[in-house]
Design a protein around this motif. Structure first.
Motif, PDB file in Angstrom:
ATOM      1  N   LEU A 117      77.938  85.781  35.981  1.00 42.75           N
ATOM      2  CA  LEU A 117      76.930  84.794  35.584  1.00 42.75           C
ATOM      3  C   LEU A 117      76.659  83.796  36.703  1.00 42.75           C
ATOM      4  O   LEU A 117      75.502  83.398  36.931  1.00 42.75           O
ATOM      5  CB  LEU A 117      77.390  84.066  34.317  1.00 42.75           C
ATOM      6  N   LEU A 118      77.698  83.403  37.413  1.00 41.69           N
ATOM      7  CA  LEU A 118      77.498  82.501  38.550  1.00 41.69           C
ATOM      8  C   LEU A 118      76.688  83.180  39.649  1.00 41.69           C
ATOM      9  O   LEU A 118      75.797  82.567  40.256  1.00 41.69           O
ATOM     10  CB  LEU A 118      78.845  82.037  39.096  1.00 41.69           C
ATOM     11  N   ILE A 119      76.992  84.438  39.911  1.00 43.48           N
ATOM     12  CA  ILE A 119      76.237  85.175  40.936  1.00 43.48           C
ATOM     13  C   ILE A 119      74.773  85.297  40.534  1.00 43.48           C
ATOM     14  O   ILE A 119      73.860  85.086  41.354  1.00 43.48           O
ATOM     15  CB  ILE A 119      76.852  86.572  41.154  1.00 43.48           C
ATOM     16  N   ILE A 120      74.518  85.616  39.273  1.00 46.27           N
ATOM     17  CA  ILE A 120      73.139  85.739  38.799  1.00 46.27           C
ATOM     18  C   ILE A 120      72.407  84.404  38.906  1.00 46.27           C
ATOM     19  O   ILE A 120      71.229  84.350  39.289  1.00 46.27           O
ATOM     20  CB  ILE A 120      73.120  86.260  37.350  1.00 46.27           C
ATOM     21  N   ALA A 121      73.088  83.302  38.587  1.00 45.94           N
ATOM     22  CA  ALA A 121      72.463  81.983  38.695  1.00 45.94           C
ATOM     23  C   ALA A 121      72.080  81.676  40.143  1.00 45.94           C
ATOM     24  O   ALA A 121      70.988  81.156  40.411  1.00 45.94           O
ATOM     25  CB  ALA A 121      73.406  80.907  38.162  1.00 45.94           C
ATOM     26  N   VAL A 122      72.960  82.009  41.082  1.00 49.00           N
ATOM     27  CA  VAL A 122      72.648  81.796  42.497  1.00 49.00           C
ATOM     28  C   VAL A 122      71.474  82.672  42.917  1.00 49.00           C
ATOM     29  O   VAL A 122      70.583  82.241  43.657  1.00 49.00           O
ATOM     30  CB  VAL A 122      73.881  82.080  43.369  1.00 49.00           C
ATOM     31  N   GLU A 123      71.446  83.905  42.445  1.00 53.49           N
ATOM     32  CA  GLU A 123      70.331  84.799  42.771  1.00 53.49           C
ATOM     33  C   GLU A 123      69.016  84.263  42.199  1.00 53.49           C
ATOM     34  O   GLU A 123      67.958  84.388  42.843  1.00 53.49           O
ATOM     35  CB  GLU A 123      70.613  86.195  42.230  1.00 53.49           C
ATOM     36  N   LEU A 124      69.058  83.671  41.023  1.00 51.00           N
ATOM     37  CA  LEU A 124      67.849  83.080  40.446  1.00 51.00           C
ATOM     38  C   LEU A 124      67.358  81.905  41.298  1.00 51.00           C
ATOM     39  O   LEU A 124      66.140  81.716  41.469  1.00 51.00           O
ATOM     40  CB  LEU A 124      68.117  82.624  39.016  1.00 51.00           C
ATOM     41  N   ILE A 125      68.290  81.118  41.822  1.00 51.39           N
ATOM     42  CA  ILE A 125      67.889  80.022  42.712  1.00 51.39           C
ATOM     43  C   ILE A 125      67.210  80.582  43.956  1.00 51.39           C
ATOM     44  O   ILE A 125      66.156  80.088  44.387  1.00 51.39           O
ATOM     45  CB  ILE A 125      69.116  79.168  43.083  1.00 51.39           C
ATOM     46  N   PHE A 126      67.796  81.621  44.545  1.00 54.42           N
ATOM     47  CA  PHE A 126      67.149  82.286  45.679  1.00 54.42           C
ATOM     48  C   PHE A 126      65.766  82.789  45.282  1.00 54.42           C
ATOM     49  O   PHE A 126      64.793  82.655  46.045  1.00 54.42           O
ATOM     50  CB  PHE A 126      68.005  83.469  46.148  1.00 54.42           C
ATOM     51  N   GLY A 127      65.666  83.407  44.100  1.00 55.92           N
ATOM     52  CA  GLY A 127      64.389  83.963  43.664  1.00 55.92           C
ATOM     53  C   GLY A 127      63.322  82.912  43.459  1.00 55.92           C
ATOM     54  O   GLY A 127      62.158  83.120  43.825  1.00 55.92           O
ATOM     55  N   ILE A 128      63.689  81.768  42.874  1.00 59.96           N
ATOM     56  CA  ILE A 128      62.715  80.690  42.671  1.00 59.96           C
ATOM     57  C   ILE A 128      62.222  80.159  44.004  1.00 59.96           C
ATOM     58  O   ILE A 128      61.035  79.848  44.175  1.00 59.96           O
ATOM     59  CB  ILE A 128      63.347  79.569  41.826  1.00 59.96           C
ATOM     60  N   ARG A 129      63.115  80.047  44.981  1.00 59.48           N
ATOM     61  CA  ARG A 129      62.717  79.595  46.317  1.00 59.48           C
ATOM     62  C   ARG A 129      61.728  80.576  46.950  1.00 59.48           C
ATOM     63  O   ARG A 129      60.756  80.171  47.576  1.00 59.48           O
ATOM     64  CB  ARG A 129      63.956  79.438  47.189  1.00 59.48           C
ATOM     65  N   VAL A 130      61.992  81.869  46.784  1.00 65.36           N
ATOM     66  CA  VAL A 130      61.075  82.880  47.331  1.00 65.36           C
ATOM     67  C   VAL A 130      59.724  82.802  46.625  1.00 65.36           C
ATOM     68  O   VAL A 130      58.663  82.851  47.267  1.00 65.36           O
ATOM     69  CB  VAL A 130      61.694  84.283  47.183  1.00 65.36           C
ATOM     70  N   TYR A 131      59.763  82.673  45.309  1.00 70.33           N
ATOM     71  CA  TYR A 131      58.516  82.587  44.530  1.00 70.33           C
ATOM     72  C   TYR A 131      57.689  81.381  44.959  1.00 70.33           C
ATOM     73  O   TYR A 131      56.459  81.468  45.089  1.00 70.33           O
ATOM     74  CB  TYR A 131      58.881  82.496  43.048  1.00 70.33           C
ATOM     75  N   ALA A 132      58.352  80.257  45.201  1.00 68.54           N
ATOM     76  CA  ALA A 132      57.641  79.070  45.658  1.00 68.54           C
ATOM     77  C   ALA A 132      57.126  79.242  47.078  1.00 68.54           C
ATOM     78  O   ALA A 132      56.023  78.799  47.411  1.00 68.54           O
ATOM     79  CB  ALA A 132      58.573  77.859  45.590  1.00 68.54           C
ATOM     80  N   LEU A 133      57.916  79.895  47.909  1.00 67.04           N
ATOM     81  CA  LEU A 133      57.535  80.086  49.302  1.00 67.04           C
ATOM     82  C   LEU A 133      56.272  80.928  49.425  1.00 67.04           C
ATOM     83  O   LEU A 133      55.459  80.722  50.329  1.00 67.04           O
ATOM     84  CB  LEU A 133      58.692  80.757  50.050  1.00 67.04           C
ATOM     85  N   TYR A 134      56.092  81.868  48.499  1.00 63.60           N
ATOM     86  CA  TYR A 134      54.904  82.717  48.505  1.00 63.60           C
ATOM     87  C   TYR A 134      53.805  82.180  47.591  1.00 63.60           C
ATOM     88  O   TYR A 134      52.894  82.914  47.217  1.00 63.60           O
ATOM     89  CB  TYR A 134      55.277  84.141  48.079  1.00 63.60           C
ATOM     90  N   SER A 146      79.407  77.784  43.741  1.00 58.67           N
ATOM     91  CA  SER A 146      78.973  76.463  43.285  1.00 58.67           C
ATOM     92  C   SER A 146      78.504  75.604  44.452  1.00 58.67           C
ATOM     93  O   SER A 146      77.437  74.989  44.397  1.00 58.67           O
ATOM     94  CB  SER A 146      80.119  75.777  42.547  1.00 58.67           C
ATOM     95  N   PHE A 147      79.294  75.561  45.503  1.00 59.41           N
ATOM     96  CA  PHE A 147      78.964  74.754  46.678  1.00 59.41           C
ATOM     97  C   PHE A 147      77.630  75.191  47.292  1.00 59.41           C
ATOM     98  O   PHE A 147      76.764  74.360  47.598  1.00 59.41           O
ATOM     99  CB  PHE A 147      80.089  74.877  47.702  1.00 59.41           C
ATOM    100  N   SER A 148      77.448  76.492  47.470  1.00 63.39           N
ATOM    101  CA  SER A 148      76.235  77.007  48.111  1.00 63.39           C
ATOM    102  C   SER A 148      74.995  76.728  47.278  1.00 63.39           C
ATOM    103  O   SER A 148      73.970  76.263  47.800  1.00 63.39           O
ATOM    104  CB  SER A 148      76.376  78.518  48.350  1.00 63.39           C
ATOM    105  N   SER A 149      75.068  77.023  45.978  1.00 60.22           N
ATOM    106  CA  SER A 149      73.889  76.843  45.137  1.00 60.22           C
ATOM    107  C   SER A 149      73.468  75.377  45.065  1.00 60.22           C
ATOM    108  O   SER A 149      72.270  75.060  45.100  1.00 60.22           O
ATOM    109  CB  SER A 149      74.170  77.382  43.732  1.00 60.22           C
ATOM    110  N   CYS A 150      74.430  74.472  44.967  1.00 58.42           N
ATOM    111  CA  CYS A 150      74.092  73.049  44.896  1.00 58.42           C
ATOM    112  C   CYS A 150      73.485  72.549  46.194  1.00 58.42           C
ATOM    113  O   CYS A 150      72.544  71.752  46.184  1.00 58.42           O
ATOM    114  CB  CYS A 150      75.337  72.237  44.539  1.00 58.42           C
TER     115      CYS A 150
END
Length: 329
Positions: free
Chosen positions: A101-118, A249-253
């Motif tokens: 679940l933590l890995i998926i949450a971090v991946e979602l943060i990456f995904g939102i950043r990509v979605y915003a970037l495009y 936790s550290f990376s995502s924050c």
């Protein structure tokens, strides 16, 4: 003598595992303390509809709770070896789901950043939905098929058979593949913008920089655990497990707070320009793009402000090297 030596070695290993767990918890709590002011300023004040707000709070405090539970378990708070197989299986499932679940949450943060970037591109949205759907299906099927087959040591560490390592390999390749796709999409969009930027710290540079180091740091832990787990002793296994949750936790924050703080500085620097909307860390996308399109479309052709008929404030927006960056993130 041999029994005494083995017992002393086992006690020493348990102590070292506890020290590793305690050190990872201490680092995590220290990180929470030093960034708590930024959390209040940039996260708590966000809209309750912001997904970034909930992802931040989830990855930060879900990890803290998990670390404490795992530490108490290593102290023998819940049970001591030998532990029945049913309990070991339930514990391993809970531990694996917690990490997944933590890995998926971090991946979602990456995904939102990509979605915003495009700039909320439809094809990017469809691609991300496809990637995350495949990720979820692989994880779900792997858990359902492989975990019931596991055997466990007395201390609840699994993988006593070579065939069981397939689970670990799948759970390694899947997140690495997803995160690799996301970081490549980030760099493909970011590198041209960085080359064309004239500002000292373009926002897209922060997105690319933080995404790259977070990707590398998380990948090292995933790869090390996935491909060297079978040759590691108890101490390195425990070290990877306890610190992996801390790293997530550290990376995502940091991914969220660094953008928020840079955006706050950019907003402060441009308070004298009425056409700049307030920048927040919930990744509002396309505001400046839509504003620029509206102003350019409605501008009077005969405006005396500039020789070409475009008002000076519109030219300032169009000429700003941060226009593409702020509208994307």
């Amino acid at each position: 003598m041999a029994d005494s030596s083995d017992l002393a070695k086992a006690i020493l290993e348990v102590q070292q595992v506890n020290y590793c767990s305690l050190s990872s918890i201490a680092f995590l709590i220290w990180d929470v303390c030093i960034t708590f002011g930024d959390e209040v300023n940039y996260i708590w004040r966000q809209s309750n509809r912001s997904p970034i707000k909930y992802l931040f709070l989830f990855t930060r405090y879900f990890s803290v709770v998990g670390q404490m539970i795992f530490f108490l378990r290593s102290l023998g708070f819940f049970w001591t070896p030998p532990i029945p197989r049913a309990i070991c299986q339930a514990w391993f499932i809970a531990q694996s789901l917690w990490t997944a679940l933590l890995i998926i949450a971090v991946e979602l943060i990456f995904g939102i950043r990509v979605y915003a970037l495009y700039q909320s591109s439809r094809w990017i949205r469809n691609l991300l939905l496809f990637v995350f759907a495949c990720d979820f299906l692989v994880v779900f099927i792997t858990f359902a098929v492989m975990i019931p087959k596991f055997q466990y040591y007395d201390n609840c560490f699994p993988f006593t058979k070579t065939s069981d390592f397939g689970f670990l390999r799948i759970m390694t390749v899947t997140p690495i593949s997803v995160q690799t796709v996301l970081i490549l999409l980030t760099l493909v969009k970011a590198i041209p913008s960085i080359r064309n930027a004239t500002h000292k710290t373009p926002l897209v540079l922060v997105v690319a920089r933080d995404g790259t180091w977070a990707y590398l740091l998380i990948s090292v832990f995933i790869l090390f655990n996935g491909f060297f787990y079978d040759v590691l002793s108890l101490l390195p296994r425990s070290l990877i497990l306890s610190w992996f949750m801390t790293v997530l936790s550290f990376s995502s924050c940091r991914l969220i707070l660094n953008i928020a703080k840079l955006g706050d500085r950019e907003t402060t620097a441009n308070l004298d320009h009425e056409h700049f909307p307030e920048f927040t860390s919930d990744l509002q996308m396309g505001e400046l793009h839509e504003m620029e399109s509206t102003v350019n479309r409605d501008a009077p052709l005969g405006s005396p402000d500039t020789p070409n008929g475009v008002p000076s404030d519109v030219e300032e927006i169009s000429a700003s090297p941060h226009l593409e960056l702020q509208e994307s993130v």
